[in-house]
Write an enzyme that holds these catalytic residues in place. Structure first.
Site, mmCIF file in Angstrom:
data_model
loop_
_atom_site.group_PDB
_atom_site.id
_atom_site.type_symbol
_atom_site.label_atom_id
_atom_site.label_comp_id
_atom_site.label_asym_id
_atom_site.label_seq_id
_atom_site.Cartn_x
_atom_site.Cartn_y
_atom_site.Cartn_z
ATOM 1 C CE1 TYR A 154 27.315 -64.410 24.428
ATOM 2 C CE2 TYR A 154 25.717 -62.618 24.486
ATOM 3 C CZ TYR A 154 26.836 -63.211 23.938
ATOM 4 O OH TYR A 154 27.490 -62.586 22.895
ATOM 5 C CE LYS A 158 29.971 -62.280 25.398
ATOM 6 N NZ LYS A 158 31.277 -62.621 24.817
HETATM 7 N N1 LIG Z 1 27.692 -62.227 16.416
HETATM 8 C C1 LIG Z 1 27.176 -61.341 17.235
HETATM 9 O O1 LIG Z 1 26.129 -60.745 16.946
HETATM 10 C C2 LIG Z 1 27.857 -61.035 18.535
HETATM 11 C C3 LIG Z 1 27.342 -59.975 19.282
HETATM 12 C C4 LIG Z 1 27.947 -59.662 20.476
HETATM 13 C C5 LIG Z 1 29.048 -60.362 20.906
HETATM 14 N N2 LIG Z 1 29.535 -61.395 20.168
HETATM 15 C C6 LIG Z 1 30.701 -62.111 20.677
HETATM 16 O O2 LIG Z 1 31.664 -62.225 19.672
HETATM 17 C C7 LIG Z 1 32.501 -63.351 19.935
HETATM 18 C C8 LIG Z 1 32.654 -64.171 18.686
HETATM 19 O O3 LIG Z 1 31.390 -64.703 18.328
HETATM 20 P P1 LIG Z 1 30.887 -64.859 16.821
HETATM 21 O O4 LIG Z 1 29.673 -64.054 16.670
HETATM 22 O O5 LIG Z 1 32.006 -64.670 15.888
HETATM 23 O O6 LIG Z 1 30.392 -66.388 16.872
HETATM 24 P P2 LIG Z 1 30.929 -67.728 16.179
HETATM 25 O O7 LIG Z 1 30.993 -67.542 14.718
HETATM 26 O O8 LIG Z 1 30.077 -68.809 16.725
HETATM 27 O O9 LIG Z 1 32.426 -67.867 16.736
HETATM 28 C C9 LIG Z 1 32.693 -68.247 18.043
HETATM 29 C C10 LIG Z 1 34.142 -68.667 18.146
HETATM 30 O O10 LIG Z 1 34.436 -69.039 19.505
HETATM 31 C C11 LIG Z 1 35.067 -70.305 19.496
HETATM 32 N N3 LIG Z 1 34.829 -71.073 20.717
HETATM 33 C C12 LIG Z 1 33.638 -71.365 21.298
HETATM 34 N N4 LIG Z 1 33.843 -72.126 22.388
HETATM 35 C C13 LIG Z 1 35.186 -72.317 22.495
HETATM 36 C C14 LIG Z 1 36.017 -72.993 23.399
HETATM 37 N N5 LIG Z 1 35.525 -73.688 24.454
HETATM 38 N N6 LIG Z 1 37.370 -72.968 23.207
HETATM 39 C C15 LIG Z 1 37.879 -72.311 22.154
HETATM 40 N N7 LIG Z 1 37.152 -71.639 21.256
HETATM 41 C C16 LIG Z 1 35.817 -71.658 21.424
HETATM 42 C C17 LIG Z 1 34.482 -71.021 18.280
HETATM 43 O O11 LIG Z 1 35.345 -72.058 17.916
HETATM 44 P P3 LIG Z 1 34.782 -73.456 17.373
HETATM 45 O O12 LIG Z 1 33.924 -73.107 16.220
HETATM 46 O O13 LIG Z 1 36.029 -74.162 17.041
HETATM 47 O O14 LIG Z 1 34.010 -74.064 18.510
HETATM 48 C C18 LIG Z 1 34.452 -69.892 17.263
HETATM 49 O O15 LIG Z 1 35.726 -69.753 16.684
HETATM 50 C C19 LIG Z 1 31.845 -64.096 21.103
HETATM 51 O O16 LIG Z 1 32.520 -63.792 22.304
HETATM 52 C C20 LIG Z 1 30.439 -63.535 21.132
HETATM 53 O O17 LIG Z 1 29.854 -63.587 22.419
HETATM 54 C C21 LIG Z 1 28.955 -61.743 18.994
#
Ligand SMILES: NC(=O)c1ccc[n+]([C@@H]2O[C@H](COP(=O)([O-])OP(=O)(O)OC[C@H]3O[C@@H](n4cnc5c(N)ncnc54)[C@H](OP(=O)(O)O)[C@@H]3O)[C@@H](O)[C@H]2O)c1
Length: 264
Positions: A154, A158
Site C-alpha cells: 500500500y 502511494k
Molecule cells: N480512509 C482513510 O483513512 C484513508 C487514508 C489515506 C488514504 N485513503 C485513500 O482514500 C481512497 C478512498 O478510500 P476510502 O477510505 O474512501 O475507502 P473505501 O470506503 O473502502 O472506498 C474505496 C473505494 O475504492 C473503490 N475501489 C476499490 N477497488 C476498486 C477497483 N478495482 N475498481 C474500481 N473501484 C475500486 C471501492 O469501490 P467498491 O466498493 O465498489 O469496491 C470504493 O468506492 C483510497 O485511495 C485510499 O487509499 C484513505
C-alpha cells in the site's frame, strides 16, 4: 461556484471519501461521473444525487481493466464533450507483514492503487490537452510519505503515485492542466474492513485509529478546496499528520513509534 457545470469524474465513488466528494460536488452543482466496481452501490449514490437534484452519470468500472477505462472515457466525452476534473480516488489498503505476503497480493494492490490511476489519467490526458485545461487529482495517503507496518505494498503504491503525478505536473503545466496529490491521514471510512490480508481476504475489522479519524465529509471539503486553489499537495487529517513532520525532523523517534505497531 467553482465546480458549477464542471464535469468531474471520480473513481472509488461508491464509498468513503469518494462518496463524500460526490455529495459535496452535487451541492456545488457539478456534473458528476461516478465509478466503482459495485453497480448497486453506484445506483444508491446516484439516487442520493437525484435527491440533491444533481446531474450524476454512472460509469461502472474496475480500475484494473484498461479496455473498460478507454470505453468509459470515450463515453463520457461523447456525452458531455469534456472532462474538467479527474479525481483518481479508488483504492484498497493492506494489513499483512512483508514476510507473509505473497507477491500476488503486492501486485494486486499496485494494480488497483497505482496502475489504475495511471491508466485512467493516460486515457483522459489527451482530451485535457486538446481542451488546454483540466484538473487531475489523486488520493495518496500519509503512507505515501513514509513506510508503515503492515502496509508495505500500500505504502509502495502511494509512493509510486507521488513520483508519477509529480512528474506529470511539470509536463502538463504548459497545457494549463493542474495536478493535486492529496495525502489523507485517518478518515472514517470502511477502508480497513476491505484491506487485504496475507491470503487476499478482507481484514474485516474497523481499526480503532480509522474510527477516530476525521469524517469523510470534512476530508471531501478540504480536498475540493485544494483542487480549486490549485494546490500541489494537501495533507488532510488531524493529529496523525504530526507523523509526517516527525518522520522528516526526528527520524529516530519516528522509527521508535512505528516499531510499536503490532500485527492485529
Ligand atoms: N480512509 C482513510 O483513512 C484513508 C487514508 C489515506 C488514504 N485513503 C485513500 O482514500 C481512497 C478512498 O478510500 P476510502 O477510505 O474512501 O475507502 P473505501 O470506503 O473502502 O472506498 C474505496 C473505494 O475504492 C473503490 N475501489 C476499490 N477497488 C476498486 C477497483 N478495482 N475498481 C474500481 N473501484 C475500486 C471501492 O469501490 P467498491 O466498493 O465498489 O469496491 C470504493 O468506492 C483510497 O485511495 C485510499 O487509499 C484513505
Amino acid at each position: 461556484m467553482f465546480y458549477q457545470n464542471k464535469v468531474v469524474w471520480i473513481t472509488g465513488a461508491s464509498s468513503g471519501i469518494g462518496e463524500a466528494l460526490v455529495y459535496e460536488l452535487a451541492r456545488q452543482k457539478a456534473i458528476i461521473v461516478i465509478s466503482s466496481n459495485q453497480q448497486e452501490e453506484l445506483d444508491r449514490v446516484k439516487q442520493n444525487c437525484d435527491k440533491l437534484q444533481a446531474e450524476c452519470y454512472i460509469q461502472f468500472l474496475d480500475v484494473t481493466n484498461p479496455a473498460k477505462i478507454n470505453i468509459a472515457t470515450t463515453e463520457i466525452i461523447t456525452k458531455y464533450g469534456k472532462i474538467d476534473v479527474l479525481i483518481n480516488n479508488a483504492g484498497i489498503s493492506q494489513r499483512a507483514l512483508v514476510v507473509e505476503t505473497p507477491v500476488d497480493i503486492d501486485r494486486k494492490i499496485m494494480e488497483i492503487n497505482y496502475f489504475g490511476s495511471v491508466m485512467i489519467t493516460k486515457a483522459v490526458l489527451p482530451y485535457m490537452i486538446k481542451q488546454q485545461s483540466g484538473y487531475i487529482a489523486v488520493t495518496s495517503s500519509i503512507s505515501g510519505k513514509f513506510g508503515f507496518p503492515l502496509r508495505s505494498a500500500y505504502s509502495a503504491a502511494k509512493h509510486a503515485l507521488h513520483g508519477f503525478f509529480e512528474t506529470l505536473r511539470s509536463e502538463v503545466y504548459h497545457h494549463n492542466i493542474k495536478v493535486l496529490i492529496a495525502f489523507p491521514g485517518r478518515v472514517q471510512t470502511n477502508i480497513s474492513l476491505h484491506a487485504l490480508t496475507k491470503d487476499g481476504t478482507p481484514h474485516g475489522k474497523m481499526d480503532e485509529g480509522q474510527n477516530t479519524g476525521i469524517t469523510a465529509e470534512k476530508c471531501a471539503r478540504q480536498y475540493l478546496r485544494a483542487i480549486e486553489k490549485d494546490k500541489k499537495e494537501i495533507l488532510i487529517g488531524s493529529t496523525e499528520l504530526l507523523m509526517v513532520y516527525i518522520h522528516k525532523i526526528f527520524p529516530r523517534l519516528f522509527y521508535k513509534l512505528a516499531r510499536k505497531i503490532k500485527p492485529t
